[in-house]
Write a protein that holds these residues in place. Structure first.
Motif, PDB file in Angstrom:
ATOM      1  N   ALA A  86       0.646  -1.202   0.154  1.00  0.00           N
ATOM      2  CA  ALA A  86       0.283  -0.270   0.368  1.00  0.00           C
ATOM      3  C   ALA A  86       1.010   1.746  -0.226  1.00  0.00           C
ATOM      4  O   ALA A  86       0.739   2.467  -0.446  1.00  0.00           O
ATOM      5  CB  ALA A  86      -0.989   0.174   1.122  1.00  0.00           C
ATOM      6  N   SER A 113      -4.045  -1.821 -12.169  1.00  0.00           N
ATOM      7  CA  SER A 113      -3.666  -2.748 -11.478  1.00  0.00           C
ATOM      8  C   SER A 113      -3.610  -4.209 -12.079  1.00  0.00           C
ATOM      9  O   SER A 113      -4.840  -4.414 -12.840  1.00  0.00           O
ATOM     10  CB  SER A 113      -4.466  -2.266 -10.383  1.00  0.00           C
ATOM     11  OG  SER A 113      -4.385  -1.076  -9.706  1.00  0.00           O
ATOM     12  N   GLU A 155      -5.665   3.373  -5.779  1.00  0.00           N
ATOM     13  CA  GLU A 155      -4.662   4.613  -5.952  1.00  0.00           C
ATOM     14  C   GLU A 155      -5.096   5.095  -6.913  1.00  0.00           C
ATOM     15  O   GLU A 155      -3.830   5.294  -8.342  1.00  0.00           O
ATOM     16  CB  GLU A 155      -3.093   4.679  -5.626  1.00  0.00           C
ATOM     17  CG  GLU A 155      -3.125   3.536  -4.268  1.00  0.00           C
ATOM     18  CD  GLU A 155      -3.547   4.651  -3.091  1.00  0.00           C
ATOM     19  OE1 GLU A 155      -3.285   6.443  -3.492  1.00  0.00           O
ATOM     20  OE2 GLU A 155      -3.690   4.658  -2.132  1.00  0.00           O
ATOM     21  N   ASN A 156      -5.808   4.335  -7.943  1.00  0.00           N
ATOM     22  CA  ASN A 156      -6.449   4.377  -9.419  1.00  0.00           C
ATOM     23  C   ASN A 156      -4.785   3.601 -10.260  1.00  0.00           C
ATOM     24  O   ASN A 156      -4.515   4.933 -11.503  1.00  0.00           O
ATOM     25  CB  ASN A 156      -6.447   5.992  -9.436  1.00  0.00           C
ATOM     26  CG  ASN A 156      -7.958   6.332  -8.931  1.00  0.00           C
ATOM     27  OD1 ASN A 156      -8.986   5.502  -9.506  1.00  0.00           O
ATOM     28  ND2 ASN A 156      -7.765   7.375  -8.746  1.00  0.00           N
ATOM     29  N   ALA A 185       1.369   6.798  -6.754  1.00  0.00           N
ATOM     30  CA  ALA A 185       0.434   7.015  -7.311  1.00  0.00           C
ATOM     31  C   ALA A 185       0.690   8.660  -7.576  1.00  0.00           C
ATOM     32  O   ALA A 185       0.332   9.426  -8.271  1.00  0.00           O
ATOM     33  CB  ALA A 185      -0.900   7.449  -6.778  1.00  0.00           C
ATOM     34  N   ALA A 200       2.447   1.720  -2.980  1.00  0.00           N
ATOM     35  CA  ALA A 200       1.659   2.308  -4.350  1.00  0.00           C
ATOM     36  C   ALA A 200       0.622   3.504  -4.692  1.00  0.00           C
ATOM     37  O   ALA A 200       0.516   4.205  -5.087  1.00  0.00           O
ATOM     38  CB  ALA A 200      -0.141   0.935  -4.447  1.00  0.00           C
ATOM     39  N   LYS A 201       0.852   4.050  -2.923  1.00  0.00           N
ATOM     40  CA  LYS A 201       0.658   5.691  -3.090  1.00  0.00           C
ATOM     41  C   LYS A 201       1.715   6.446  -3.305  1.00  0.00           C
ATOM     42  O   LYS A 201       1.782   6.839  -3.584  1.00  0.00           O
ATOM     43  CB  LYS A 201       0.995   5.978  -1.088  1.00  0.00           C
ATOM     44  CG  LYS A 201      -0.134   6.625  -0.495  1.00  0.00           C
ATOM     45  CD  LYS A 201      -0.914   7.188   0.700  1.00  0.00           C
ATOM     46  CE  LYS A 201      -2.025   6.130   1.230  1.00  0.00           C
ATOM     47  NZ  LYS A 201      -2.925   5.927   0.741  1.00  0.00           N
ATOM     48  N   GLN A 202       2.926   6.044  -3.127  1.00  0.00           N
ATOM     49  CA  GLN A 202       4.328   6.144  -4.012  1.00  0.00           C
ATOM     50  C   GLN A 202       3.516   6.782  -5.677  1.00  0.00           C
ATOM     51  O   GLN A 202       4.516   7.253  -6.052  1.00  0.00           O
ATOM     52  CB  GLN A 202       5.768   5.887  -3.984  1.00  0.00           C
ATOM     53  CG  GLN A 202       6.158   6.107  -2.404  1.00  0.00           C
ATOM     54  CD  GLN A 202       7.350   5.238  -1.849  1.00  0.00           C
ATOM     55  OE1 GLN A 202       7.119   4.288  -2.025  1.00  0.00           O
ATOM     56  NE2 GLN A 202       8.105   5.980  -0.603  1.00  0.00           N
TER      57      GLN A 202
END
Lengths: 257, 257
Positions: B71, B105, B101-102, B78, B74-76
């Protein structure tokens, strides 16, 4: 050596057919269910008895009945003044249960998991023998030797601890497989997918201790995954309890790194 | 197809070297530990990155980091407006963790137990693939096909249920072996004695369901033995709880005959 048998269940059937195949004579088969006795007797050229009192003296009388019935059978034999060597085949019954009835007592216990439709690898089956008289122990030794080379003389307490260990190692691990299969079934996932993992986990025991082999979220103290899994099990409180208890025990066994 | 990798641990290393051996180009390797990234990058002719923001668009970005870190990564991504296909390699992480996170995927999960020093039998390794876009799934298919013919399209719920099942079938059964070994140790009984039983119990899964294979005192509703065993465990309340809970569940699963 000639042998008679009390019992016609899984253990009695596997033992009798294996001994018969080694040319050991099976004289009588008694079971509370005469149909079962006849079915087994036919397979091993023996005589099925309707009544336990019809038993004549064999060199060895093997008692392969449920644990709870052993004491009952012992009492009946004592009432008949049976004087031959009597050995039960139970991992979890103390020799004393026969000794209490003043029988010539022994134990002839093969450590195996017996199913009706699975052949037994006798050569690799350990036998646990116990007897009050050294000559009787020797006789049990001779018989066990016809099936296996792995013969142990353990006392009742050791044998009982072995049976307890086997409940964990076999019955409980199998029940864990059962839960796994049910989880996969419920999610339409191919059950064959976990078989290699199951086999690999069992095979690893040959090289390392189970403590060394332990893996998984509890071993890693990965509380996120543990919580996710507990949540996935919320419709199965019984499996949830088992998951929680075993995970707690594994965390306890493996202190956080 | 060119691929970049986030992570340089066991899964990342095994996957990258296997793909490299199939002439798949590995472009970048990023790991929080630059030494690890460099060590892996050297093995697969890739470039090690010191900063995740240096990643250029690859056709596929594989995330092979610990479950908890997926997670975060994934945030990084995004935050960098990463637009390529991003697939994690975890059995126990939902596709949603990336979708949230759009990102474009996917999941690229090989069901295997990875050690650094053991070669992987890729041909027999099942791959579980998942993607939001059919074209992305096809791309993951192509890649997995270079390593294995055992490709499954399961959704996240199915994949997670497989991992949960594996915890029961492997981690918990192994812990049952561990208790068994400790019981034998305490009674000076040879621990090797239960290995054939363990192996046979595992092997039986190939022919019957675990439900059919179940044996033992709980299966037989043999309360005398259950009580005897609980008494033998009185100095180990944790094992006693496990024995009681599993026996209760087995009795419940197998109604009295």
């Amino acid at each position: 050596m000639n042998i008679s048998l009390i019992g016609a269940g899984r253990v009695a059937t596997h033992l009798a057919t294996a001994l018969h195949a080694q040319n050991i004579q099976i004289q009588h088969v008694f079971s509370r269910n005469i149909d079962h006795a006849q079915h087994l007797a036919q397979q091993v050229d023996a005589i099925a008895l309707e009544n336990i009192s019809q038993l004549t003296q064999a060199e060895l009388l093997l008692i392969a009945v449920s644990d709870a019935q052993i004491a009952v059978v012992a009492k009946q034999l004592a009432g008949m003044n049976y004087t031959g060597l009597v050995a039960h085949t139970s991992g979890s019954t103390h020799l004393q249960v026969l000794q209490m009835e003043n029988l010539r007592s022994g134990v002839f216990y093969p450590l195996q998991s017996f199913s009706f439709d699975q052949p037994i690898d006798w050569e690799n089956t350990p036998f646990f023998l116990e007897a009050v008289q050294p000559a009787d122990l020797e006789q049990l030794d001779q018989l066990a030797n016809t099936l296996s080379k792995r013969i142990y003389h353990y006392d009742s307490e050791q044998r009982l601890s072995l049976h307890l260990a086997a409940v964990f190692a076999s019955n409980f691990s199998n029940y864990c497989y059962d839960i796994a299969e049910q989880i996969l079934q419920q999610h339409q996932v191919d059950q064959h997918l976990i078989f290699p993992l199951i086999l690999q986990t069992a095979q690893k025991m040959q090289t390392n201790s189970a403590q060394q082999n332990q893996t998984g979220p509890a071993r890693r103290h990965d509380q996120n995954i543990i919580d996710l899994h507990l949540d996935m099990l919320k419709l199965h409180p019984e499996w949830q309890d088992i998951y929680a208890l075993l995970s707690h025990a594994i965390k306890h066994r493996h202190a956080k790194a």
